[in-house]
Design a protein around this motif. Structure first.
Motif, PDB file in Angstrom:
ATOM      1  N   PRO A   1       1.650  -5.732   5.701  1.00 41.48           N
ATOM      2  CA  PRO A   1       2.399  -6.930   4.819  1.00 41.48           C
ATOM      3  C   PRO A   1       2.071  -6.590   3.323  1.00 41.48           C
ATOM      4  N   ARG A   2       1.355  -5.614   2.944  1.00 42.00           N
ATOM      5  CA  ARG A   2       1.005  -5.438   1.586  1.00 42.00           C
ATOM      6  C   ARG A   2       1.982  -4.716   0.781  1.00 42.00           C
ATOM      7  N   SER A   3       2.857  -3.759   2.091  1.00 40.60           N
ATOM      8  CA  SER A   3       3.698  -2.804   1.277  1.00 40.60           C
ATOM      9  C   SER A   3       5.049  -3.591   1.270  1.00 40.60           C
ATOM     10  N   ILE A   4       5.599  -3.243  -0.047  1.00 36.81           N
ATOM     11  CA  ILE A   4       6.937  -3.777  -0.144  1.00 36.81           C
ATOM     12  C   ILE A   4       7.854  -3.046   0.819  1.00 36.81           C
ATOM     13  N   MET A   5       7.708  -1.833   1.246  1.00 38.78           N
ATOM     14  CA  MET A   5       8.371  -1.153   2.387  1.00 38.78           C
ATOM     15  C   MET A   5       8.387  -2.344   3.912  1.00 38.78           C
TER      16      MET A   5
ATOM     17  N   LEU B   1      10.205  -2.217  -4.782  1.00 38.22           N
ATOM     18  CA  LEU B   1       9.929  -1.035  -4.310  1.00 38.22           C
ATOM     19  C   LEU B   1       9.527  -0.302  -5.521  1.00 38.22           C
TER      20      LEU B   1
END
Lengths: 128, 263, 396
Positions: free
Chosen positions: C122-126, C182
């Motif tokens: 959940p820390r990744s915008i992906m 992103l």
């Protein structure tokens, strides 16, 4: 159903097509694979039965512990300690991937991608 | 023979769902099948809270004419880093570059003249606040408890988001199978496969064996100093207290762990 | 309703076959890439994203823009859009499918794609992009298909659908905002590191997407006797031009900030893109083409007389579409990566297989669009009598 005849015909053709391997090998008993065990060593890190059934689980756990949790020593159920490393621990005894790993893996048509990165002993030898 | 298309589709859907579920349940059931008594860290391992590297730029320059960049060679042979001549597809863990390229935002005439001909060793900065780790969609790159920005090559899907996020150009991608480009192989260390990202890992595998990173060990000038910044009495702490050190692009707030002694 | 896609005129089948053959070529190129690696593309260590991600970004915008026809119809009860909302929804379906394909072909290890779901980050915008895109795809399929099916049966769509329609409307901007995130949250990529990225994305999306709908609607009028309605086209073309002017303004704001502040790192990408640096000016022709197209678009669409004329309207919309595509396709990715973190220039040029795969993905999207539109139009026209007599349409 419309065109019952045609539909049934093609369903049967399809079934036959997809089961070709069964028909081609009907009644033949393929030799059960015989992986070559190390000659000098008598004992693996866990029992033979366990290793046969769950080595992939163990290896998966190993890589998680070693890479992600920095725990690089495996304490086996008989309290023996082993360094976690496919190339430096497992393959030091099982020093031929083709005769050990591949024999079963090929038989059950499974292609783990370990060897895309890890270097099998025989490959390393040829490389030099 | 009154099976409607609708019910047929429903049945297919259910079958698919069922087989997925049974795989998942099967996996969950055999999850506890690892027999380990336990896992421990190796006793001889070097343990730290935040590994950093200090590069003595002056010493590096002095020795450069005779050392033959042993640090780079030692690293790249040890870790099976392929030698690819096409700079667009090249892979490097540690390399040297000019002052203007290492510190582009500091560039002005006098500094450029002052550092003309000075090699700057570049490698992954193992940032304390790493943007590459933040963006990784699979946690294939992550920060371990010793402050090393790690790569789990088993997990990398090759989306290259980390390369976009890294402000230091420290990451390389395997555009092809790297093996044909490795002349001499180190059988103790894996290679990589095509389609994954790689970079310097601060020799985490050597630290576990109680050894310093190979570049540090290889440098005849002792221009590279490695240590734990969290340890008040460490050598790196002492040096950084006494001498002027710069970090690349410190203004971005990534808190790099590679320091350059400039004086 | 699917059966409606299986019968069609000779022209329809030629078009489908044409698309299939391009898909086939693209597929062959992909097999080559799959075998050899992403090295067959023009991407490099320094420019590590290229054509695929550029097209992905552009198409997320096209997908989001469906909201511009759905919102007025459902939210403001703007009846004139009744005939084209379905075009918007199905366009979104095709566009999101292309997005997913573009991300997929960009992966170095495509077989591991499910790792994204196995190891949620959940820390990744992906992570959020995967969620918003897949939910958006499902929402549009659900809404479009259910409404059309109701129409097919001659009833009004069921009332349980209403919340989903509203959700789809609220959801639409999120897909493009997340996609902008992103880029805009990465330190050290100064061309991307700007808060106006998300609004700029939305503005260019809300012009290029409806522009595509206008073009397609005009085409369908010619080849499929589909009349979107004069009023609908007028409103839609107004949306296109307003959004496009906003987009151009946002871009100019960026140029102002970069050049008036005098901050070097904010200027270099613009300099490279428009005039070139260190003897490299690979993308300047494309950027200037985008500028010229933007001028043409504004001229053709802002002047009411030209906007009402179908030929200039079509030309203006084509100009909008390609101008936006060049800004995102050529400018955005290359500009973000050039100059490199070492302030050097590594030129990027897509290779032939890379273009082949890209075209293959576009053709897949167009095929999906063709099939869905075919179904939609057949359903819509099955309730009315249209006769074409000596080139003139007669409608009951």
């Amino acid at each position: 159903m419309y065109n019952t005849g045609k539909v049934m015909f093609f369903i049967i053709v399809l079934i036959i097509f997809f089961t070709i391997p069964v028909w081609l090998n009907w009644g033949r008993l393929e030799a059960v694979p015989q992986p070559e065990l190390p000659k000098e060593e008598k004992k693996c890190i866990e029992s033979k039965e366990y290793m046969r059934a769950y080595h992939m689980k163990l290896l998966d756990d190993w890589r998680k512990k070693a890479i992600r949790e920095n725990q690089r020593i495996y304490e086996a159920s008989d309290n023996e300690k082993y360094t976690i490393s496919l190339q430096r621990t497992c393959m030091k005894c099982h020093n031929n991937k083709e005769k050990f790993c591949d024999r079963c893996h090929n038989f059950v048509i499974t292609h783990p991608d370990c060897w895309g990165c890890h270097i099998a002993p025989e490959v390393a030898q040829k490389w030099q | 023979m009154a099976i409607k298309r609708r019910s047929f589709l429903k049945l297919t859907g259910l079958t698919l769902l069922g087989s997925t579920l049974s795989t998942i349940i099967g996996n969950l059931l055999t999850r506890g099948e690892v027999k380990a008594k336990g896992y421990t860290q190796s006793p001889e391992a070097l343990v730290g809270k935040r590994w950093v590297m200090v590069i003595d730029v002056k010493k590096c320059k002095e020795g450069r004419s005779t050392c033959g960049a042993k640090c780079i060679e030692a690293c790249h042979t040890l870790h099976n880093v392929p030698l690819i001549s096409d700079i667009k597809k090249e892979i490097k863990w540690i390399w040297e570059d000019t002052f203007e390229h290492a510190f582009p935002e500091q560039t002005e005439k006098y500094l450029e003249e002052l550092f003309h001909g000075t090699p700057f060793l570049l490698l992954c900065n193992h940032c304390d606040n790493p943007p590459c780790v933040r963006v990784c969609p699979t946690k294939a790159t992550f920060k371990n408890e010793e402050g090393i920005v790690m790569m789990d090559f088993h997990r990398c899907i090759g989306c290259r988001f980390c390369m976009a996020a890294c402000p230091f150009g420290a990451r390389s991608f395997n555009w092809f199978d790297p093996r044909p480009y490795i002349k001499k192989v180190n059988p103790e260390y894996p290679t990589r496969m095509k389609g994954v990202v790689e970079k310097c890992l601060f020799c985490y595998e050597r630290l576990a064996q109680g050894k310093l990173p190979v570049c540090v060990e290889a440098c005849p000038e002792k221009a590279l100093i490695f240590g734990d910044l969290a340890d008040e009495n460490s050598e790196v702490n002492k040096i950084l207290r006494e001498r002027v050190a710069l970090r690349r692009k410190a203004e971005l707030g990534t808190k790099p762990s590679v320091f350059y002694l400039m004086s | 309703m699917l059966e409606k896609a299986l019968v069609g005129s000779k022209k329809y089948w030629i078009w489908v076959l044409f698309l299939l053959s391009i898909i086939f070529i693209g597929f062959l190129c992909y097999l080559y890439q799959f075998k050899v690696g992403l090295g067959i593309t023009g991407m490099s260590r320094d420019v590590s994203w290229g054509f695929y991600i550029a097209n992905f970004t552009f198409l997320v915008g096209v997908a989001a823009s469906a909201v511009m026809v759905v919102l007025p119809y459902y939210w403001h009860d703007y009846k004139e859009f009744g005939r084209i909302t379905i075009l918007g929804e199905f366009l979104a379906v095709a566009a999101v499918t292309m997005c997913i394909l573009f991300v997929f072909v960009d992966l170095g290890q495509p077989m591991r794609v499910l790792n994204v779901l196995r190891f949620l980050s959940p820390r990744s915008i992906m992570f959020y992009d995967v969620i918003v895109l897949s939910v958006y795809l499902l929402l549009n399929l659900l809404c479009g298909w259910t409404v059309l099916h109701a129409e097919y049966k001659g009833t009004k769509y069921p009332s349980w659908l209403k919340p989903f329609i509203y959700l789809a409307i609220i959801w639409a901007p999120s897909i493009h905002i997340v996609t902008a995130f992103l880029y805009q949250g990465l330190p050290g990529r100064h061309y991307w590191l700007t808060a106006i990225m998300a609004p700029k994305f939305l503005a260019s999306a809300f012009s290029s997407g409806p522009a595509l709908i206008v073009i397609v609607a005009l085409l369908l009028k010619k080849v499929a006797n589909f009349d979107p309605g004069k009023k609908a086209m007028e409103t839609l073309s107004k949306i296109v031009i307003y959004a496009f002017i906003l987009f151009v303004l946002f871009y100019l704001f960026e140029i102002f900030t970069a050049f008036y502040s005098g901050i070097h790192t904010h200027q270099v990408s613009f300099k490279y893109l428009f005039v070139g640096m260190e003897k490299h000016a690979e993308w300047a022709p494309f950027m200037w083409a985008a500028v010229i197209l933007a001028v043409i678009a504004i001229l053709f669409l802002a002047i009411p007389a030209l906007r009402k004329n179908e030929t200039t309207l079509a030309l203006g919309c084509i100009a909008v579409f390609f101008s936006c595509w060049l800004e995102k396709g050529a400018g955005l990715i290359v500009g973000g990566y050039t100059p490199t973190p070492f302030e050097t220039i590594t030129p990027y040029r897509p290779t032939l297989p890379e273009i082949g795969i890209t075209l293959g993905v576009w053709a897949t999207g167009f095929l999906i669009m063709t099939i869905l539109y075919k179904i939609a139009l057949e359903v819509k026209t099955s309730h009315e009598l249209i006769v074409k007599y000596e080139g003139v349409l007669y409608k009951k």
